[in-house]
Design a protein around this motif. Sequence first.
Motif, PDB file in Angstrom:
ATOM      1  N   MET A   1      15.601  10.003 -17.350  1.00 52.85           N
ATOM      2  CA  MET A   1      14.776   9.072 -17.836  1.00 52.85           C
ATOM      3  C   MET A   1      14.799   9.101 -19.262  1.00 52.85           C
ATOM      4  SD  MET A   1      10.699   8.263 -17.605  1.00 52.85           S
ATOM      5  CE  MET A   1      10.891   8.239 -15.799  1.00 52.85           C
ATOM      6  N   SER A   2      15.188   8.004 -19.873  1.00 58.56           N
ATOM      7  CA  SER A   2      15.492   7.698 -21.467  1.00 58.56           C
ATOM      8  C   SER A   2      14.159   8.108 -22.359  1.00 58.56           C
ATOM      9  CB  SER A   2      16.084   6.361 -21.615  1.00 58.56           C
ATOM     10  OG  SER A   2      17.226   6.267 -20.946  1.00 58.56           O
ATOM     11  N   VAL A   3      14.404   8.897 -23.315  1.00 55.16           N
ATOM     12  CA  VAL A   3      13.483   9.054 -24.324  1.00 55.16           C
ATOM     13  C   VAL A   3      13.125   7.772 -24.926  1.00 55.16           C
ATOM     14  CG1 VAL A   3      12.814  10.564 -26.142  1.00 55.16           C
ATOM     15  CG2 VAL A   3      13.758  11.627 -24.178  1.00 55.16           C
ATOM     16  N   ARG A   4      11.814   7.665 -25.387  1.00 58.67           N
ATOM     17  CA  ARG A   4      11.462   6.541 -26.226  1.00 58.67           C
ATOM     18  C   ARG A   4      10.683   6.941 -27.407  1.00 58.67           C
ATOM     19  NH1 ARG A   4      15.494   4.805 -24.881  1.00 58.67           N
ATOM     20  NH2 ARG A   4      16.067   3.030 -23.579  1.00 58.67           N
ATOM     21  N   HIS A   5      10.306   8.054 -27.385  1.00 64.30           N
ATOM     22  CA  HIS A   5       9.467   8.972 -28.514  1.00 64.30           C
ATOM     23  C   HIS A   5       9.510  10.051 -28.825  1.00 64.30           C
ATOM     24  CE1 HIS A   5       5.058   8.668 -30.256  1.00 64.30           C
ATOM     25  NE2 HIS A   5       5.541   9.830 -30.387  1.00 64.30           N
ATOM     26  N   VAL A   6       9.877  10.404 -29.884  1.00 59.19           N
ATOM     27  CA  VAL A   6      10.030  11.650 -30.368  1.00 59.19           C
ATOM     28  C   VAL A   6       9.169  12.170 -31.152  1.00 59.19           C
ATOM     29  CG1 VAL A   6      11.814  13.140 -31.544  1.00 59.19           C
ATOM     30  CG2 VAL A   6      12.633  11.317 -29.932  1.00 59.19           C
ATOM     31  N   ALA A   7       8.741  13.563 -30.938  1.00 60.28           N
ATOM     32  CA  ALA A   7       7.572  14.170 -31.925  1.00 60.28           C
ATOM     33  C   ALA A   7       8.274  15.157 -32.431  1.00 60.28           C
ATOM     34  CB  ALA A   7       6.212  14.428 -31.316  1.00 60.28           C
ATOM     35  N   ARG A  88       0.875   6.498 -25.897  1.00 66.05           N
ATOM     36  CA  ARG A  88       0.348   5.754 -24.900  1.00 66.05           C
ATOM     37  C   ARG A  88       1.392   5.493 -23.634  1.00 66.05           C
ATOM     38  NH1 ARG A  88      -3.148   7.487 -27.003  1.00 66.05           N
ATOM     39  NH2 ARG A  88      -4.776   6.679 -28.104  1.00 66.05           N
ATOM     40  N   GLY A  89       1.501   5.918 -22.727  1.00 64.81           N
ATOM     41  CA  GLY A  89       2.553   5.766 -21.592  1.00 64.81           C
ATOM     42  C   GLY A  89       2.934   7.195 -20.756  1.00 64.81           C
ATOM     43  N   ASP A  90       4.052   6.991 -20.294  1.00 65.43           N
ATOM     44  CA  ASP A  90       4.532   8.186 -19.610  1.00 65.43           C
ATOM     45  C   ASP A  90       5.114   9.375 -20.410  1.00 65.43           C
ATOM     46  OD1 ASP A  90       5.553   9.851 -17.667  1.00 65.43           O
ATOM     47  OD2 ASP A  90       6.728   8.436 -16.701  1.00 65.43           O
ATOM     48  N   LEU A  91       4.254  10.582 -20.294  1.00 68.97           N
ATOM     49  CA  LEU A  91       5.024  11.553 -21.099  1.00 68.97           C
ATOM     50  C   LEU A  91       6.290  12.173 -20.745  1.00 68.97           C
ATOM     51  CD1 LEU A  91       1.889  13.967 -21.411  1.00 68.97           C
ATOM     52  CD2 LEU A  91       2.607  12.237 -23.034  1.00 68.97           C
ATOM     53  N   ALA A  92       6.922  11.656 -19.566  1.00 70.06           N
ATOM     54  CA  ALA A  92       8.386  11.940 -19.342  1.00 70.06           C
ATOM     55  C   ALA A  92       9.115  11.117 -20.289  1.00 70.06           C
ATOM     56  CB  ALA A  92       8.632  11.546 -17.927  1.00 70.06           C
ATOM     57  N   ASP A  93       8.710  10.356 -20.910  1.00 72.91           N
ATOM     58  CA  ASP A  93       9.513   9.241 -22.067  1.00 72.91           C
ATOM     59  C   ASP A  93       9.519   9.945 -23.543  1.00 72.91           C
ATOM     60  OD1 ASP A  93       9.938   7.544 -19.836  1.00 72.91           O
ATOM     61  OD2 ASP A  93       8.473   6.215 -20.356  1.00 72.91           O
ATOM     62  N   VAL A  94       8.554  11.091 -23.430  1.00 76.44           N
ATOM     63  CA  VAL A  94       8.478  11.539 -24.941  1.00 76.44           C
ATOM     64  C   VAL A  94       9.263  13.069 -24.947  1.00 76.44           C
ATOM     65  CG1 VAL A  94       6.581  12.418 -26.513  1.00 76.44           C
ATOM     66  CG2 VAL A  94       6.172  10.506 -24.824  1.00 76.44           C
ATOM     67  N   TRP A  95       9.705  13.211 -26.330  1.00 75.12           N
ATOM     68  CA  TRP A  95      10.370  14.621 -26.374  1.00 75.12           C
ATOM     69  C   TRP A  95      10.029  15.206 -27.592  1.00 75.12           C
ATOM     70  CZ3 TRP A  95      13.766  16.867 -23.546  1.00 75.12           C
ATOM     71  CH2 TRP A  95      14.627  18.086 -24.000  1.00 75.12           C
ATOM     72  N   VAL A  96       9.625  16.466 -27.372  1.00 72.51           N
ATOM     73  CA  VAL A  96       9.084  17.276 -28.441  1.00 72.51           C
ATOM     74  C   VAL A  96      10.214  18.097 -29.096  1.00 72.51           C
ATOM     75  CG1 VAL A  96       7.243  18.887 -29.175  1.00 72.51           C
ATOM     76  CG2 VAL A  96       6.808  17.350 -27.313  1.00 72.51           C
ATOM     77  N   ALA A  97      10.236  17.938 -30.310  1.00 71.93           N
ATOM     78  CA  ALA A  97      11.549  18.742 -30.913  1.00 71.93           C
ATOM     79  C   ALA A  97      10.702  19.692 -31.813  1.00 71.93           C
ATOM     80  CB  ALA A  97      12.524  17.884 -31.556  1.00 71.93           C
ATOM     81  N   GLY A 162      13.666  22.096 -28.011  1.00 76.15           N
ATOM     82  CA  GLY A 162      13.147  20.880 -27.668  1.00 76.15           C
ATOM     83  C   GLY A 162      12.648  20.792 -25.961  1.00 76.15           C
ATOM     84  N   VAL A 163      11.724  19.998 -26.018  1.00 77.27           N
ATOM     85  CA  VAL A 163      11.230  20.046 -24.432  1.00 77.27           C
ATOM     86  C   VAL A 163      10.413  18.687 -24.220  1.00 77.27           C
ATOM     87  CG1 VAL A 163       8.995  21.024 -25.427  1.00 77.27           C
ATOM     88  CG2 VAL A 163       9.638  21.121 -22.999  1.00 77.27           C
ATOM     89  N   ARG A 164      10.724  18.184 -22.898  1.00 83.34           N
ATOM     90  CA  ARG A 164       9.965  16.882 -22.479  1.00 83.34           C
ATOM     91  C   ARG A 164       8.691  17.079 -22.374  1.00 83.34           C
ATOM     92  NH1 ARG A 164      13.090  12.989 -20.225  1.00 83.34           N
ATOM     93  NH2 ARG A 164      14.512  14.473 -19.763  1.00 83.34           N
ATOM     94  N   ALA A 165       7.830  16.014 -22.902  1.00 80.82           N
ATOM     95  CA  ALA A 165       6.249  16.544 -23.320  1.00 80.82           C
ATOM     96  C   ALA A 165       5.746  16.514 -21.680  1.00 80.82           C
ATOM     97  CB  ALA A 165       5.839  15.040 -23.813  1.00 80.82           C
TER      98      ALA A 165
END
Length: 251
Positions: A1-7, A88-97, A162-165
Amino acid sequence: MSVRHVAVVVPARDEEDLVGRCLASVSAAAHRLPADVRVDVVVVLDGCRDGTADVVACFPAVRTVVTRGGNVGRARAAGVRSALDRVRGDLADVWVACTDADSEVPDGWLVEQLRLADEGADVVVGTVRPDPRDLLPEEVVRWQRTRVPGRPNGHVHGANLGVRASAYVAAGGFAPRREHEDVGLVAALHAAGATIVASDVVDVLTSGRRAGRSPGGYAGYLAEHFPRPAPATDGPSPAPARGPAALVAAD
């Protein structure tokens, strides 16, 4: 699943000399990402007593969180929590670096992590290299002998992680530990069935100091594996400190 948000989460404890370099490198890495990927950079001021906050304030796009000093696990967790509270949304789309305030990430750092995430990685364990300006020439040579290009050693470093949220939350997040909170998180992710990839494609430059902000960490590794003899003294060693001075704890 493509990442759309990076923290991007950066704990900092008394790092006024190095945090500016870190944030400049994170900004450069963020600008390499596609325009539709949102990037949120959070610096956790972990009991800072110097001018770290003033330096961070020079980066208006960076948000700050304040925690009490002395617990890097709690600091990292607070930074991630602040970032995910805005999602706001699916945490699978969020990446924590994750990186550290005494480190400098390469321009392709986030691009490479997201490439691996899009290929199915839930966790990217990256490599680090000590700043050669902090090492003696012979120490640089010895350190280089420990590395084989293209064969990441799999060591876990909070400065390049890095880890998927969604995986992060499922594993329980960073534990409130004074050291090795990064190792503990990756162990929990492994136990939870996360897909973990080790990579040395984007090395992170980190401080080569021997006295770190946590009891162990990379500074402890350097002190153990690249020890330096104590400076010679002409006279007898001073007597142990007594009274209030003896109660001052080291970083």
